[in-house]
Scaffold this active site. Structure first.
Site, PDB file in Angstrom:
ATOM      1  N   GLY A 102       0.636  -1.546   0.082  1.00  0.00           N
ATOM      2  CA  GLY A 102       0.239  -0.114   0.051  1.00  0.00           C
ATOM      3  C   GLY A 102       0.627   1.229   0.098  1.00  0.00           C
ATOM      4  O   GLY A 102       0.848   2.495   0.693  1.00  0.00           O
ATOM      5  N   LEU A 141      -4.825  -6.553  -6.906  1.00  0.00           N
ATOM      6  CA  LEU A 141      -4.413  -7.888  -7.874  1.00  0.00           C
ATOM      7  C   LEU A 141      -5.762  -8.641  -8.534  1.00  0.00           C
ATOM      8  O   LEU A 141      -5.133  -9.535  -9.024  1.00  0.00           O
ATOM      9  CB  LEU A 141      -3.798  -8.449  -6.902  1.00  0.00           C
ATOM     10  CG  LEU A 141      -2.206  -8.162  -7.316  1.00  0.00           C
ATOM     11  CD1 LEU A 141      -1.735  -8.761  -6.251  1.00  0.00           C
ATOM     12  CD2 LEU A 141      -1.063  -6.951  -8.187  1.00  0.00           C
ATOM     13  N   HIS A 143       0.188   0.904 -12.747  1.00  0.00           N
ATOM     14  CA  HIS A 143       0.981  -0.200 -13.239  1.00  0.00           C
ATOM     15  C   HIS A 143       2.476  -0.344 -13.369  1.00  0.00           C
ATOM     16  O   HIS A 143       3.100   1.081 -13.999  1.00  0.00           O
ATOM     17  CB  HIS A 143       0.398  -0.592 -15.059  1.00  0.00           C
ATOM     18  CG  HIS A 143       1.334  -2.201 -15.390  1.00  0.00           C
ATOM     19  ND1 HIS A 143       0.472  -3.737 -15.076  1.00  0.00           N
ATOM     20  CD2 HIS A 143       1.431  -2.369 -16.131  1.00  0.00           C
ATOM     21  CE1 HIS A 143       1.413  -4.220 -15.373  1.00  0.00           C
ATOM     22  NE2 HIS A 143       1.758  -3.980 -16.030  1.00  0.00           N
ATOM     23  N   ASN A 203       1.674   3.558  -2.509  1.00  0.00           N
ATOM     24  CA  ASN A 203       0.666   4.520  -3.802  1.00  0.00           C
ATOM     25  C   ASN A 203      -0.376   5.016  -2.254  1.00  0.00           C
ATOM     26  O   ASN A 203      -0.799   6.347  -2.894  1.00  0.00           O
ATOM     27  CB  ASN A 203       0.527   3.448  -5.107  1.00  0.00           C
ATOM     28  CG  ASN A 203       1.510   3.278  -5.784  1.00  0.00           C
ATOM     29  OD1 ASN A 203       1.458   4.512  -6.878  1.00  0.00           O
ATOM     30  ND2 ASN A 203       2.094   2.090  -5.811  1.00  0.00           N
ATOM     31  N   ILE A 236     -11.116  -6.646 -11.467  1.00  0.00           N
ATOM     32  CA  ILE A 236     -12.417  -5.812 -11.318  1.00  0.00           C
ATOM     33  C   ILE A 236     -14.216  -5.759 -12.671  1.00  0.00           C
ATOM     34  O   ILE A 236     -13.892  -6.061 -13.829  1.00  0.00           O
ATOM     35  CB  ILE A 236     -12.764  -3.763 -11.733  1.00  0.00           C
ATOM     36  CG1 ILE A 236     -11.311  -3.481 -10.545  1.00  0.00           C
ATOM     37  CG2 ILE A 236     -13.548  -3.325 -11.543  1.00  0.00           C
ATOM     38  CD1 ILE A 236     -11.885  -3.096  -9.122  1.00  0.00           C
TER      39      ILE A 236
END
Ligand SMILES: Nc1nc2c(c(=O)[nH]1)N[C@@H](CN(C=O)c1ccc(C(=O)N[C@@H](CCC(=O)O)C(=O)O)cc1)CN2
Ligand SMILES: NCC(=O)N[C@@H]1O[C@H](COP(=O)([O-])[O-])[C@@H](O)[C@H]1O
Length: 292
Positions: free
Chosen positions: A89, A167, A186, A91, A170
């Protein structure tokens, strides 16, 4: 299940029954915290609450207290962000810090994860951000379905979804519910080294094995497939002759933290302009005639 219990969050803090006043809020706090029907599975330390549990938690109270955050100095309404994370986490953390520091005109109002024990979820719990477990699985039986997640996101009045090391694919229903409103980061220069199987260190291993001399992160809008949505921003870093995947990953990750915050800042200030051919551009903050 009443959540009158207080769980140790494993971060030295304890989840209390009151809103946690550490979000950057410009609007009125409406104090709507009271008991409410909980639609999501909220992870508060080790206490995992199932959908439909009647709860009264720091997380839900904290989220529901920010219903209308109003417009800031720019006149642009502050946006409400849900960040999806499966891992450490970093980012997510850089976006949250940018929001708290005023660089991003928005507030992180939910952390969604398929891995309730991940570093991103722990950081959220330590910072009073509601954690929603998505989706239900053997290892996360407390998870919510796509419909339930959509209800939670509507309840929280989420404007934008940000995937940050998430990962799982969606589902189409979720993509359709957030048109032009869902970003992913990405760790390669898409369209190279993207798609199913390309995540984390696997991407950097493949880049090095290919002999490419440059790599870097891509921020893109999310469509129904892995990594095929429209590119919004990229940064380039060199691939050095003796790089290990870990060294390259660290160099790329450093750029990710800059480029994702810049892209999210633009999104939250309504500075994304869609070219006639469907390519999204970022309008400069300082020169309204300049786009990148
Ligand atoms: N509908 C979309 N969903 C997601 C996108 C997207 O662009 N559209 N991006 C991904 C993130 N992603 C890279 O950016 C990515 C993540 C994971 C995989 C992958 O192959 N995953 C494995 C499972 C890995 C695990 O659970 O440990 C798999 O699905 O078999 C590819 C690309 C987020 N979702
Ligand atoms: N295909 C998706 C993918 O590989 N995403 C990558 O996972 C890492 C998550 O790091 P973080 O959890 O520290 O932000 C980041 O490098 C991100 O680009």
């Amino acid at each position: 299940m009443e959540a009158a219990a207080v769980a140790s969050s494993g971060c030295g803090l304890r989840c209390s029954l009151y809103p946690v006043p550490n979000q950057h809020r410009r609007g009125a706090r409406l104090g709507l915290a009271a008991k409410r029907q909980q639609r999501c599975a909220v992870a508060c330390g080790r206490l995992l609450l199932r959908p439909n549990a009647r709860v009264y938690t720091a997380a839900s109270a904290s989220a529901s207290a920010v219903i209308d955050s109003g417009a800031g100095d720019s006149g642009v309404r502050r946006k409400r962000l849900a960040v999806f994370v499966s891992g450490g986490g970093s980012n997510f953390r850089s976006i949250h810090e940018a929001a708290l520091g005023g660089k991003v005109n928005g507030d992180v109002v939910a952390l969604v994860t398929d891995k309730p024990g991940c570093g991103g979820a722990e950081y959220a719990m330590c910072n009073g951000i509601p954690v929603v477990v998505f989706t239900k699985s053997k290892s996360a039986p407390e998870g919510v379905s796509t419909d339930e997640l959509l209800n939670v996101l509507r309840d929280l009045k989420v404007d934008f979804i940000l995937l940050a090391g998430y990962l799982k694919l969606i589902p189409g229903e979720l993509v359709k519910a957030f048109p032009r409103s869902m970003l992913n980061i990405h760790p390669s220069l898409l369209p190279a080294f993207g798609g199913k199987g390309y995540y984390g260190l696997k991407v950097h291993k493949a880049v090095i094995a290919s002999g490419a001399r440059y790599s870097g992160p891509t921020v893109h809008f999310v469509d129904e497939q892995f990594d095929t949505g429209k590119t919004l921003a990229q940064r380039v870093v060199p691939v050095l002759a003796n790089d290990t995947p870990e060294q390259l990953a660290a160099r790329v990750l450093h750029e990710e933290h800059q480029v994702y915050v810049e892209a999210v800042a633009a999104l939250c200030e309504d500075r994304i302009v869609w070219r006639d051919d469907g390519v999204p551009l970022i309008r400069s903050q300082t020169n309204p005639n300049a786009y990148t």
